[in-house]
Design a protein around this motif. Structure first.
Motif, PDB file in Angstrom:
ATOM      1  N   ILE A 260      40.892  36.362  49.602  1.00  0.00           N
ATOM      2  CA  ILE A 260      41.222  34.606  48.277  1.00  0.00           C
ATOM      3  C   ILE A 260      40.623  34.676  47.197  1.00  0.00           C
ATOM      4  CG2 ILE A 260      40.944  33.236  50.998  1.00  0.00           C
ATOM      5  CD1 ILE A 260      38.489  32.472  50.710  1.00  0.00           C
ATOM      6  N   TRP A 261      39.101  35.476  47.049  1.00  0.00           N
ATOM      7  CA  TRP A 261      38.570  35.584  45.860  1.00  0.00           C
ATOM      8  C   TRP A 261      39.393  36.510  44.835  1.00  0.00           C
ATOM      9  CZ3 TRP A 261      36.917  30.910  45.442  1.00  0.00           C
ATOM     10  CH2 TRP A 261      36.326  30.315  46.555  1.00  0.00           C
ATOM     11  N   LYS A 262      40.927  37.360  44.796  1.00  0.00           N
ATOM     12  CA  LYS A 262      41.389  38.012  44.065  1.00  0.00           C
ATOM     13  C   LYS A 262      41.906  37.148  43.128  1.00  0.00           C
ATOM     14  CE  LYS A 262      43.773  42.556  43.806  1.00  0.00           C
ATOM     15  NZ  LYS A 262      44.347  43.444  44.493  1.00  0.00           N
ATOM     16  N   ILE A 263      40.980  36.541  42.230  1.00  0.00           N
ATOM     17  CA  ILE A 263      42.404  35.476  41.066  1.00  0.00           C
ATOM     18  C   ILE A 263      42.496  36.318  40.516  1.00  0.00           C
ATOM     19  CG2 ILE A 263      41.845  33.686  39.868  1.00  0.00           C
ATOM     20  CD1 ILE A 263      41.206  33.572  43.375  1.00  0.00           C
ATOM     21  N   ARG A 264      43.778  36.225  40.412  1.00  0.00           N
ATOM     22  CA  ARG A 264      44.555  37.011  38.650  1.00  0.00           C
ATOM     23  C   ARG A 264      44.803  36.446  37.927  1.00  0.00           C
ATOM     24  NH1 ARG A 264      40.783  39.699  40.431  1.00  0.00           N
ATOM     25  NH2 ARG A 264      40.591  41.826  40.887  1.00  0.00           N
ATOM     26  N   PRO A 265      45.449  36.149  36.703  1.00  0.00           N
ATOM     27  CA  PRO A 265      46.309  35.108  35.995  1.00  0.00           C
ATOM     28  C   PRO A 265      47.929  35.337  36.026  1.00  0.00           C
ATOM     29  CG  PRO A 265      45.015  36.741  34.438  1.00  0.00           C
ATOM     30  CD  PRO A 265      45.053  37.151  36.168  1.00  0.00           C
ATOM     31  N   PHE A 266      48.730  34.383  36.440  1.00  0.00           N
ATOM     32  CA  PHE A 266      49.662  35.350  36.769  1.00  0.00           C
ATOM     33  C   PHE A 266      51.025  33.716  35.732  1.00  0.00           C
ATOM     34  CE2 PHE A 266      48.089  36.507  40.249  1.00  0.00           C
ATOM     35  CZ  PHE A 266      48.810  37.689  40.735  1.00  0.00           C
TER      36      PHE A 266
ATOM     37  N   GLU B 111      53.433  33.193  51.380  1.00  0.00           N
ATOM     38  CA  GLU B 111      53.042  32.971  51.819  1.00  0.00           C
ATOM     39  C   GLU B 111      51.672  34.283  52.933  1.00  0.00           C
ATOM     40  OE1 GLU B 111      53.315  30.720  54.404  1.00  0.00           O
ATOM     41  OE2 GLU B 111      54.535  29.895  52.951  1.00  0.00           O
ATOM     42  N   SER B 112      51.855  35.504  52.007  1.00  0.00           N
ATOM     43  CA  SER B 112      51.325  36.801  51.903  1.00  0.00           C
ATOM     44  C   SER B 112      51.291  37.167  50.198  1.00  0.00           C
ATOM     45  CB  SER B 112      51.656  37.148  52.717  1.00  0.00           C
ATOM     46  OG  SER B 112      52.598  38.021  52.788  1.00  0.00           O
ATOM     47  N   GLY B 113      50.744  38.151  49.923  1.00  0.00           N
ATOM     48  CA  GLY B 113      50.737  38.726  49.127  1.00  0.00           C
ATOM     49  C   GLY B 113      49.669  38.116  48.179  1.00  0.00           C
ATOM     50  N   GLU B 114      50.269  38.494  47.297  1.00  0.00           N
ATOM     51  CA  GLU B 114      49.466  37.946  45.379  1.00  0.00           C
ATOM     52  C   GLU B 114      50.378  36.351  45.670  1.00  0.00           C
ATOM     53  OE1 GLU B 114      49.163  42.165  42.322  1.00  0.00           O
ATOM     54  OE2 GLU B 114      51.323  40.536  42.328  1.00  0.00           O
ATOM     55  N   MET B 115      49.164  35.923  44.456  1.00  0.00           N
ATOM     56  CA  MET B 115      49.629  33.753  44.525  1.00  0.00           C
ATOM     57  C   MET B 115      50.101  33.681  45.849  1.00  0.00           C
ATOM     58  SD  MET B 115      53.098  34.867  41.455  1.00  0.00           S
ATOM     59  CE  MET B 115      53.536  36.842  42.362  1.00  0.00           C
ATOM     60  N   SER B 116      49.181  33.833  47.032  1.00  0.00           N
ATOM     61  CA  SER B 116      49.371  33.564  47.801  1.00  0.00           C
ATOM     62  C   SER B 116      47.927  32.226  48.669  1.00  0.00           C
ATOM     63  CB  SER B 116      49.677  34.143  49.064  1.00  0.00           C
ATOM     64  OG  SER B 116      48.544  34.822  49.906  1.00  0.00           O
ATOM     65  N   LYS B 117      47.541  32.309  47.356  1.00  0.00           N
ATOM     66  CA  LYS B 117      45.832  31.259  47.658  1.00  0.00           C
ATOM     67  C   LYS B 117      46.261  30.512  46.502  1.00  0.00           C
ATOM     68  CE  LYS B 117      43.144  29.428  50.667  1.00  0.00           C
ATOM     69  NZ  LYS B 117      43.134  29.522  52.102  1.00  0.00           N
ATOM     70  N   HIS B 118      44.492  29.866  46.624  1.00  0.00           N
ATOM     71  CA  HIS B 118      43.892  29.103  45.523  1.00  0.00           C
ATOM     72  C   HIS B 118      44.502  28.930  43.910  1.00  0.00           C
ATOM     73  CE1 HIS B 118      40.363  30.262  47.363  1.00  0.00           C
ATOM     74  NE2 HIS B 118      40.591  29.419  47.637  1.00  0.00           N
ATOM     75  N   ILE B 119      45.950  28.734  43.915  1.00  0.00           N
ATOM     76  CA  ILE B 119      46.921  28.155  43.573  1.00  0.00           C
ATOM     77  C   ILE B 119      45.834  27.008  42.121  1.00  0.00           C
ATOM     78  CG2 ILE B 119      49.642  28.456  41.984  1.00  0.00           C
ATOM     79  CD1 ILE B 119      48.778  30.345  43.960  1.00  0.00           C
ATOM     80  N   TRP B 120      45.878  28.008  40.902  1.00  0.00           N
ATOM     81  CA  TRP B 120      44.965  26.920  40.001  1.00  0.00           C
ATOM     82  C   TRP B 120      44.998  26.902  38.441  1.00  0.00           C
ATOM     83  CZ3 TRP B 120      39.932  29.500  41.388  1.00  0.00           C
ATOM     84  CH2 TRP B 120      38.997  29.481  42.544  1.00  0.00           C
TER      85      TRP B 120
ATOM     86  N   GLY C 237      44.631  33.738  44.071  1.00  0.00           N
ATOM     87  CA  GLY C 237      44.334  34.396  45.093  1.00  0.00           C
ATOM     88  C   GLY C 237      45.648  35.156  46.286  1.00  0.00           C
ATOM     89  N   GLU C 238      44.863  35.589  46.448  1.00  0.00           N
ATOM     90  CA  GLU C 238      45.749  36.637  48.103  1.00  0.00           C
ATOM     91  C   GLU C 238      45.158  35.953  49.534  1.00  0.00           C
ATOM     92  OE1 GLU C 238      45.805  41.185  47.793  1.00  0.00           O
ATOM     93  OE2 GLU C 238      46.881  40.676  45.468  1.00  0.00           O
ATOM     94  N   ARG C 239      45.985  35.313  50.587  1.00  0.00           N
ATOM     95  CA  ARG C 239      45.404  34.890  51.735  1.00  0.00           C
ATOM     96  C   ARG C 239      44.734  35.769  52.179  1.00  0.00           C
ATOM     97  NH1 ARG C 239      49.739  35.132  56.143  1.00  0.00           N
ATOM     98  NH2 ARG C 239      49.815  37.179  56.380  1.00  0.00           N
ATOM     99  N   ASP C 240      44.601  37.119  52.261  1.00  0.00           N
ATOM    100  CA  ASP C 240      44.356  37.681  52.753  1.00  0.00           C
ATOM    101  C   ASP C 240      42.705  38.499  51.368  1.00  0.00           C
ATOM    102  OD1 ASP C 240      45.648  38.352  55.214  1.00  0.00           O
ATOM    103  OD2 ASP C 240      46.679  39.690  54.197  1.00  0.00           O
TER     104      ASP C 240
END
Length: 323
Positions: free
Chosen positions: A101-107, A69-78, A96-99
């Protein structure tokens, strides 16, 4: 969110699975095909299983993980990919992160058993770079894939560099485990040519295909509309995968928009084998129309398509869309 008004189906572009972008199909030793992909809402990771490629179309689709819902892995699951390496199941994806959204990282997700459809998946956090790597995953990073060569595993991903309108390159490193790299990044390809620089300067979405002693890496280039297309790198399997000089990039794209066949913006593919193991199959996404209303990322109709890879007399793959 539906946007099918311009869709025209031909004998060439009937989807394998509708509205599933960045498709990844993995054929396991248990005889099953496993399918995952980006969903239009970019909010979860799905998984299907079937004994045939065609069976994936109607196979039960389960959700194995939902975004935070927030923080890491809260937006743009790609662009999730499922791999069985180091004796375990892993799913690699970007978020990415809700706050931001373009802080896209690999998980990474790791399955806690040997049945990825029924056993629990555990979050392993961000993919870890090598201890002496100061550069990897510090900026917009996504589209990771994994391949094996000579008993070693390698990780390829896209990451943006520079300032202003950033450039997306592909990098490669060796893997220490399913969650960590053991070597620093090596630049594999940067968008050098005009067809890689339409709307954005982009190399992303790597896919690995092996044949007769060669390692082929497809990648997607340019913006995500009709200009999206597929390029090709190759190396000898006996060469050093981490030496940039081992790799050669073809001058022109190997798969691009074909208006006559109704294929627009083909790209971000994976490879698998036919049921009898004799054919190489490319699973890619494309739209069936050119005109997109609004942001291409919000258009849900990138469908999972399939084509059979043919081979030239000189041993190179041919990506021809056939009906």
């Amino acid at each position: 969110m539906e946007n099918n008004t311009n869709a025209t189906y031909t004998k060439y572009n009937v989807p394998l699975i509708e509205q599933r972008a960045d498709p990844y199909v993995y054929k396991h030793t248990d005889g099953n095909y496993y399918f995952t992909a980006s969903v239009p809402a970019y909010d979860k990771i799905i998984l299907r299983r079937a004994t045939t490629i065609a069976g994936l179309a109607d196979a039960e689709e389960i959700t194995i993980w939902n975004k935070h819902e927030s923080g890491e892995m809260s937006k743009h699951i790609w662009a999730p990919e499922i791999h069985y390496i180091f004796g375990k199941w892993y799913i690699y994806f970007a978020a990415g992160e809700r706050d931001d959204i373009w802080k896209i990282r690999p998980f990474v997700l790791e399955c806690q058993g040997q049945d990825p459809m029924n056993d629990a998946w555990e979050e392993k956090g961000k993919m870890q770079c090598a201890d002496d790597d100061e550069f990897s995953f510090q900026a917009f990073s996504l589209d990771a894939t994994v391949f094996e060569n000579k008993g070693e595993y390698f990780y390829i991903w896209a990451e943006k560099v520079s300032v202003g309108k950033q450039i997306s390159n592909l990098y490669i490193a060796k893997m220490e485990s399913g969650t960590k790299l053991s070597t620093v990044q090596v630049l594999l390809t940067t968008p050098d040519y005009d067809w890689e620089r339409v709307d954005f300067w982009v190399n992303e979405g790597p896919g690995v295909l092996k044949k007769d002693g060669k390692i082929f890496v497809t990648f997607s280039a340019s913006g995500t509309g009709a200009c999206y297309c597929v390029g090709l790198l190759y190396a000898d399997e006996e060469s050093d995968m981490l030496d940039p000089l081992s790799w050669t990039k073809l001058r022109n794209p190997v798969l691009a928009t074909d208006e006559e066949k109704g294929i627009y913006g083909p790209g971000h593919n994976s490879f698998t084998k036919s049921e009898d193991g004799t054919k190489d199959l490319m699973i890619y996404h494309a739209r069936t129309y050119e005109k997109i209303v609004g942001d291409p990322l919000q258009d849900p109709n990138r469908h999972a398509m399939i084509l059979e890879v043919k081979w030239s007399e000189t041993g190179f793959p041919i990506f021809e869309i056939e009906g």
